[in-house]
Scaffold this motif. Structure first.
Motif, short mmCIF file in Angstrom:
data_model
loop_
_atom_site.label_atom_id
_atom_site.label_comp_id
_atom_site.label_asym_id
_atom_site.label_seq_id
_atom_site.Cartn_x
_atom_site.Cartn_y
_atom_site.Cartn_z
N SER A 1 38.67 40.35 47.80
CA SER A 1 38.42 39.90 46.43
C SER A 1 39.32 39.17 45.70
CB SER A 1 37.67 41.00 45.34
OG SER A 1 36.58 41.35 45.94
N HIS A 2 40.64 39.76 45.77
CA HIS A 2 41.58 38.97 45.16
C HIS A 2 41.91 37.85 46.09
CE1 HIS A 2 46.07 38.33 44.47
NE2 HIS A 2 45.89 38.27 43.39
N LEU A 3 41.93 37.88 47.41
CA LEU A 3 42.34 36.66 48.18
C LEU A 3 41.39 35.52 47.98
CD1 LEU A 3 43.49 38.10 51.63
CD2 LEU A 3 44.64 36.54 50.04
N SER A 4 40.11 35.86 47.79
CA SER A 4 39.13 35.02 47.68
C SER A 4 39.36 34.09 46.11
CB SER A 4 37.57 35.68 47.36
OG SER A 4 37.42 36.29 48.73
N VAL A 5 39.55 34.93 45.19
CA VAL A 5 39.91 34.32 43.92
C VAL A 5 41.16 33.43 43.85
CG1 VAL A 5 40.49 34.78 41.49
CG2 VAL A 5 38.71 36.07 42.58
N VAL A 6 42.08 33.75 44.57
CA VAL A 6 43.44 33.03 44.90
C VAL A 6 43.17 31.71 45.66
CG1 VAL A 6 45.78 32.82 46.05
CG2 VAL A 6 45.05 35.05 44.78
N SER A 7 42.32 32.07 46.55
CA SER A 7 42.05 30.69 47.29
C SER A 7 41.30 29.89 46.42
CB SER A 7 41.07 31.24 48.51
OG SER A 7 42.00 32.19 49.30
N PHE B 1 31.30 37.01 40.07
CA PHE B 1 30.45 37.26 41.32
C PHE B 1 31.42 37.81 42.49
CE2 PHE B 1 28.20 34.29 38.81
CZ PHE B 1 26.91 34.83 38.64
N ILE B 2 32.54 37.16 42.67
CA ILE B 2 33.44 37.55 43.67
C ILE B 2 33.78 39.07 43.66
CG2 ILE B 2 35.58 37.25 44.89
CD1 ILE B 2 35.48 34.25 43.93
N TYR B 3 34.13 39.60 42.45
CA TYR B 3 34.55 41.01 42.45
C TYR B 3 33.43 41.76 42.27
CZ TYR B 3 39.67 40.27 41.74
OH TYR B 3 40.93 39.99 42.07
N SER B 4 32.31 41.33 41.78
CA SER B 4 31.29 42.33 41.87
C SER B 4 30.56 42.44 43.22
CB SER B 4 30.25 42.00 40.63
OG SER B 4 29.58 40.74 40.86
N LEU B 5 30.43 41.57 43.80
CA LEU B 5 29.85 41.43 45.15
C LEU B 5 30.41 42.19 46.32
CD1 LEU B 5 27.84 37.81 45.10
CD2 LEU B 5 26.79 40.30 44.60
N ARG B 6 31.89 42.01 46.22
CA ARG B 6 32.58 42.19 47.11
C ARG B 6 33.18 43.72 47.07
NH1 ARG B 6 34.54 38.79 50.91
NH2 ARG B 6 36.25 39.89 51.35
N ASN B 7 32.99 44.40 45.65
CA ASN B 7 33.89 45.50 45.62
C ASN B 7 32.85 46.50 45.25
OD1 ASN B 7 35.07 47.59 43.64
ND2 ASN B 7 36.81 46.01 43.88
N ARG B 8 32.85 47.62 46.12
CA ARG B 8 31.71 48.98 45.76
C ARG B 8 32.03 49.63 44.46
NH1 ARG B 8 32.02 53.19 50.55
NH2 ARG B 8 31.62 51.06 51.74
N ASP B 9 33.32 49.86 44.01
CA ASP B 9 33.22 50.36 42.87
C ASP B 9 32.75 49.72 41.53
OD1 ASP B 9 34.64 52.48 43.88
OD2 ASP B 9 36.67 51.52 43.82
N MET B 10 33.11 48.35 41.74
CA MET B 10 32.44 47.25 40.68
C MET B 10 31.07 47.27 40.41
SD MET B 10 34.54 46.11 38.49
CE MET B 10 33.08 45.25 37.77
#
Length: 312
Positions: A243-249, A288-297
């Motif tokens: 998720s972090h890499l996606s946001v950075v990109s 969306f990036i963090y909520s869709l790719r992160n199971r805890d979120m």
């Protein structure tokens, strides 16, 4: 033409993304939708993290600060643009224009710093897991956020105070939907060479150092992950960084894309359209990036929706 002193300037004109009146309702609807999605999405991220005790960790502390920064960033330009479209006005007062310049620099700089801090957090978690809680203690996490804010404010004040020393002519049309520093400098009648040199130098330093930190962190992360014996451990480690890499990109990719487009396009209006990609879109997509790719979120959001839906 005789230049007017900056103290005599009362307002600028924001020309927006297009001068076609038929497209204004479409632009209004599009940006209103993007603005509401951005505010709602980032608010849900903050509420989900604050309401779930399992997410009270450094990683999600930094994520909630990133979401708060995205909310602030989206409030700088879009509401004024929507009001201008609705009232069929292009005016923005001089102090309002400088405020947009200053606050946009503050929160883009803060987002830049947050991404670097989050990369460091992932580096410590993966490369030094046994010392993670000792290194990333609450005091250090708070200090990193406050230091990021201080650096961003000083960076923004430096450029804003330099603009105050410029004089402007009668043509104060900004070919953009908000007052961006580069566009405002182009309207100056007085010599803005020092301002432009400062923009390139500080921007290169301010963007280059965090980006170098992110690259450094992920070089060590990849090296550490590749040494893991189990494929399950490798997958779990990479998934926490996805998720972090996606946001950075998204953040750096759109920023560099706009820079390249401004160098090759022949009109400022086209550059303004391209700038939507870094000034509006990333803040909308980050939740969306963090909520869709992160199971805890996703689990925290389900719990939050469950509490909101349950009768009082």
């Amino acid at each position: 033409m005789e230049p007017r002193n900056h103290t005599a300037v009362s307002e600028f004109l924001l020309l927006g993304l297009t001068d076609n009146p038929a497209l204004q309702p479409l632009i209004f609807s599009l940006f209103l939708s993007m603005y509401l999605v951005t505010i709602l999405g980032n608010l849900l991220i903050i509420l989900a993290i604050s309401s779930d005790a399992h997410l009270h960790t450094p990683m999600y502390f930094f994520l909630s600060n990133l979401s708060l920064t995205d909310i602030c960033l989206s409030n700088i330009a879009v509401p004024k643009m929507l009001v201008n479209i609705q009232t069929q006005s292009q005016r923005i007062i001089y102090t309002g224009c400088l405020s947009q310049v200053c606050f946009f620099l503050v929160f883009t700089g803060l987002e830049n710093c947050h991404l670097a801090v989050m990369a460091y957090d992932r580096y410590v978690a993966i490369c030094h897991p046994l010392r993670y809680t000792v290194i990333m203690n609450p005091c250090l996490c708070t200090l990193l956020v406050l230091l990021s804010l201080l650096i961003s404010v000083l960076h923004a004040l430096l450029h804003t105070l330099m603009v105050l020393h410029l004089s402007f002519c009668s043509d104060l049309q900004v070919p953009h939907f908000f007052c961006e520093l580069a566009q405002v400098l182009q309207l100056a009648c007085s010599d803005a060479l020092i301002n432009n040199l400062l923009v390139y130098f500080v921007a290169g330093l301010f963007a280059g150092v965090p980006l170098a930190g992110i690259i450094f962190s992920y070089v060590h992360i990849v090296s550490s992950v590749l040494r893991m014996p189990s494929s399950e451990g490798k997958h779990k480690a990479f998934s926490t960084c996805g998720s972090h890499l996606s946001v950075v990109s998204l953040f750096y990719g759109t920023g560099f894309g706009v820079y390249i487009s401004s160098a090759v396009t022949d009109t400022s209006r086209k550059t303004a359209v391209a700038s939507v990609m870094y000034s509006v879109v990333p803040q909308m997509l980050n939740p969306f990036i963090y909520s869709l790719r992160n199971r805890d979120m996703k689990g925290a959001l389900r719990k939050l929706f469950g509490r909101m839906a349950s009768p009082l």
